[in-house]
Design a protein around this motif. Structure first.
Motif, PDB file in Angstrom:
ATOM      1  N   ASP A 129       0.805  -1.226   0.000  1.00  0.00           N
ATOM      2  CA  ASP A 129       0.000   0.000   0.000  1.00  0.00           C
ATOM      3  C   ASP A 129       0.837   1.274   0.000  1.00  0.00           C
ATOM      4  O   ASP A 129       0.585   2.201   0.766  1.00  0.00           O
ATOM      5  N   GLN A 130       1.828   1.336  -0.882  1.00  0.00           N
ATOM      6  CA  GLN A 130       2.675   2.522  -0.939  1.00  0.00           C
ATOM      7  C   GLN A 130       1.870   3.754  -1.338  1.00  0.00           C
ATOM      8  O   GLN A 130       0.925   3.661  -2.108  1.00  0.00           O
ATOM      9  N   VAL A 131       2.243   4.884  -0.780  1.00  0.00           N
ATOM     10  CA  VAL A 131       1.582   6.143  -1.126  1.00  0.00           C
ATOM     11  C   VAL A 131       2.067   6.611  -2.489  1.00  0.00           C
ATOM     12  O   VAL A 131       3.118   6.184  -2.982  1.00  0.00           O
ATOM     13  N   ASP A 132       1.298   7.498  -3.099  1.00  0.00           N
ATOM     14  CA  ASP A 132       1.704   8.082  -4.379  1.00  0.00           C
ATOM     15  C   ASP A 132       3.014   8.832  -4.210  1.00  0.00           C
ATOM     16  O   ASP A 132       3.288   9.404  -3.167  1.00  0.00           O
ATOM     17  N   GLY A 133       3.801   8.845  -5.259  1.00  0.00           N
ATOM     18  CA  GLY A 133       5.038   9.613  -5.237  1.00  0.00           C
ATOM     19  C   GLY A 133       6.286   8.761  -5.368  1.00  0.00           C
ATOM     20  O   GLY A 133       7.337   9.276  -5.702  1.00  0.00           O
ATOM     21  N   TYR A 134       6.160   7.464  -5.095  1.00  0.00           N
ATOM     22  CA  TYR A 134       7.311   6.585  -5.295  1.00  0.00           C
ATOM     23  C   TYR A 134       7.435   6.273  -6.779  1.00  0.00           C
ATOM     24  O   TYR A 134       6.438   6.160  -7.488  1.00  0.00           O
ATOM     25  N   SER A 135       8.650   6.111  -7.240  1.00  0.00           N
ATOM     26  CA  SER A 135       8.866   5.825  -8.656  1.00  0.00           C
ATOM     27  C   SER A 135       8.378   4.421  -9.000  1.00  0.00           C
ATOM     28  O   SER A 135       8.246   3.563  -8.131  1.00  0.00           O
ATOM     29  N   GLU A 136       8.145   4.211 -10.266  1.00  0.00           N
ATOM     30  CA  GLU A 136       7.699   2.908 -10.754  1.00  0.00           C
ATOM     31  C   GLU A 136       8.785   1.842 -10.621  1.00  0.00           C
ATOM     32  O   GLU A 136       8.495   0.667 -10.547  1.00  0.00           O
ATOM     33  N   ASP A 137      10.049   2.256 -10.594  1.00  0.00           N
ATOM     34  CA  ASP A 137      11.151   1.296 -10.550  1.00  0.00           C
ATOM     35  C   ASP A 137      11.604   0.984  -9.128  1.00  0.00           C
ATOM     36  O   ASP A 137      12.705   0.527  -8.903  1.00  0.00           O
ATOM     37  N   LEU A 138      10.747   1.205  -8.158  1.00  0.00           N
ATOM     38  CA  LEU A 138      11.068   0.918  -6.766  1.00  0.00           C
ATOM     39  C   LEU A 138      11.453  -0.554  -6.631  1.00  0.00           C
ATOM     40  O   LEU A 138      10.749  -1.438  -7.110  1.00  0.00           O
ATOM     41  N   ALA A 139      12.557  -0.826  -5.998  1.00  0.00           N
ATOM     42  CA  ALA A 139      13.128  -2.173  -5.939  1.00  0.00           C
ATOM     43  C   ALA A 139      12.533  -3.007  -4.807  1.00  0.00           C
ATOM     44  O   ALA A 139      13.234  -3.590  -3.997  1.00  0.00           O
ATOM     45  N   GLN A 164      17.896 -10.822  -6.976  1.00  0.00           N
ATOM     46  CA  GLN A 164      18.594 -10.413  -8.208  1.00  0.00           C
ATOM     47  C   GLN A 164      17.682  -9.605  -9.120  1.00  0.00           C
ATOM     48  O   GLN A 164      18.114  -8.625  -9.731  1.00  0.00           O
ATOM     49  N   LYS A 165      16.420  -9.986  -9.202  1.00  0.00           N
ATOM     50  CA  LYS A 165      15.473  -9.244 -10.042  1.00  0.00           C
ATOM     51  C   LYS A 165      15.192  -7.855  -9.475  1.00  0.00           C
ATOM     52  O   LYS A 165      15.072  -6.893 -10.224  1.00  0.00           O
ATOM     53  N   LEU A 166      15.059  -7.764  -8.157  1.00  0.00           N
ATOM     54  CA  LEU A 166      14.717  -6.480  -7.528  1.00  0.00           C
ATOM     55  C   LEU A 166      15.872  -5.484  -7.571  1.00  0.00           C
ATOM     56  O   LEU A 166      15.665  -4.286  -7.660  1.00  0.00           O
ATOM     57  N   GLN A 167      17.097  -5.968  -7.445  1.00  0.00           N
ATOM     58  CA  GLN A 167      18.295  -5.125  -7.428  1.00  0.00           C
ATOM     59  C   GLN A 167      18.227  -4.041  -6.354  1.00  0.00           C
ATOM     60  O   GLN A 167      18.530  -2.871  -6.602  1.00  0.00           O
ATOM     61  N   GLY A 168      17.843  -4.452  -5.139  1.00  0.00           N
ATOM     62  CA  GLY A 168      17.740  -3.526  -4.021  1.00  0.00           C
ATOM     63  C   GLY A 168      19.013  -2.765  -3.717  1.00  0.00           C
ATOM     64  O   GLY A 168      18.973  -1.536  -3.546  1.00  0.00           O
ATOM     65  N   PRO A 169      20.171  -3.444  -3.630  1.00  0.00           N
ATOM     66  CA  PRO A 169      21.401  -2.693  -3.325  1.00  0.00           C
ATOM     67  C   PRO A 169      21.692  -1.594  -4.348  1.00  0.00           C
ATOM     68  O   PRO A 169      22.085  -0.483  -3.973  1.00  0.00           O
ATOM     69  N   GLU A 170      21.468  -1.875  -5.611  1.00  0.00           N
ATOM     70  CA  GLU A 170      21.715  -0.855  -6.647  1.00  0.00           C
ATOM     71  C   GLU A 170      20.752   0.314  -6.492  1.00  0.00           C
ATOM     72  O   GLU A 170      21.133   1.479  -6.611  1.00  0.00           O
ATOM     73  N   TYR A 171      19.499   0.007  -6.210  1.00  0.00           N
ATOM     74  CA  TYR A 171      18.499   1.060  -6.002  1.00  0.00           C
ATOM     75  C   TYR A 171      18.912   1.971  -4.843  1.00  0.00           C
ATOM     76  O   TYR A 171      18.858   3.196  -4.948  1.00  0.00           O
ATOM     77  N   ILE A 172      19.352   1.367  -3.751  1.00  0.00           N
ATOM     78  CA  ILE A 172      19.756   2.154  -2.581  1.00  0.00           C
ATOM     79  C   ILE A 172      20.984   2.987  -2.910  1.00  0.00           C
ATOM     80  O   ILE A 172      21.057   4.167  -2.533  1.00  0.00           O
ATOM     81  N   ARG A 173      21.952   2.426  -3.613  1.00  0.00           N
ATOM     82  CA  ARG A 173      23.134   3.206  -4.016  1.00  0.00           C
ATOM     83  C   ARG A 173      22.760   4.453  -4.822  1.00  0.00           C
ATOM     84  O   ARG A 173      23.299   5.517  -4.626  1.00  0.00           O
ATOM     85  N   VAL A 174      21.828   4.307  -5.722  1.00  0.00           N
ATOM     86  CA  VAL A 174      21.448   5.403  -6.611  1.00  0.00           C
ATOM     87  C   VAL A 174      20.538   6.426  -5.906  1.00  0.00           C
ATOM     88  O   VAL A 174      20.728   7.633  -6.078  1.00  0.00           O
ATOM     89  N   HIS A 175      19.608   5.952  -5.081  1.00  0.00           N
ATOM     90  CA  HIS A 175      18.576   6.842  -4.536  1.00  0.00           C
ATOM     91  C   HIS A 175      18.765   7.225  -3.069  1.00  0.00           C
ATOM     92  O   HIS A 175      18.110   8.162  -2.607  1.00  0.00           O
ATOM     93  N   HIS A 176      19.591   6.485  -2.338  1.00  0.00           N
ATOM     94  CA  HIS A 176      19.713   6.758  -0.901  1.00  0.00           C
ATOM     95  C   HIS A 176      21.163   6.796  -0.440  1.00  0.00           C
ATOM     96  O   HIS A 176      21.428   6.813   0.736  1.00  0.00           O
TER      97      HIS A 176
END
Length: 176
Positions: A129-139, A164-176
């Protein structure tokens, strides 16, 4: 914030990737709820999600369902079948996160530090139930609250491929 001040900007929660341990899931499948058990993290809804996860993947021959012994609703989570672990120093907590096969985020529509750290470690993280505003590519595994138990079952079937599909570490590196 934008209603109070139109020029408000979102500042991402910083995650120090250097302090995150390697992802080494425990021998027994483990689902972790990394947030405290209180109204600000989803309250009744978070407890219902926990009950659904316990029903879907818990039990004596199922996954170890773990959560923090923190928050005014923690005892209720334990009654549902969540094994509570004590509050602990941050590095020890990060090691606990790194042993999980799947993390279930708070059900307040946002991601907080613990969920982001789980993602940074590589733990497949379910976000309901994420709120609006998160990107579509959220890992994350983004689902409605009624689908969290099924999402946990599916992620536990192959957590490595899911990670591997979600690529959480890469997402965090780029966005956080």
């Amino acid at each position: 914030a934008e209603r109070a001040r139109p020029d408000a900007e979102y500042l991402p929660i910083p995650v120090n990737m250097a302090e995150l341990p390697a992802w080494v899931p425990a021998p027994r499948p483990r689902v972790i709820f990394p947030s405290r058990w209180d109204a600000s993290k989803g309250g009744d809804t978070l407890l219902q999600v926990a009950a659904d996860v316990v029903a879907a993947v818990g039990g004596p021959n199922g996954a170890d369902i773990v959560g923090l012994d923190w928050g005014d609703r923690a005892a209720e989570a334990a009654e549902l079948g969540v094994r509570l672990i004590p509050k602990m120093p941050k590095q020890q907590f990060l090691q606990e996160l790194a042993q999980a096969h799947v993390a279930v985020g708070q059900v307040a529509g946002i991601l907080a530090t613990s969920e982001l750290e789980a993602m940074g470690i590589g733990v497949p993280t379910i976000f309901a139930d994420q709120v609006d505003g998160y990107s579509e590519d959220l890992a994350t595994i983004s689902v409605s609250r009624s689908d969290v138990g099924q999402a946990a079952r599916e992620a536990l079937a192959d957590p490595v491929t899911t990670s591997q599909k979600l690529q959480g570490p890469e997402y965090i590196r780029v966005h956080h």
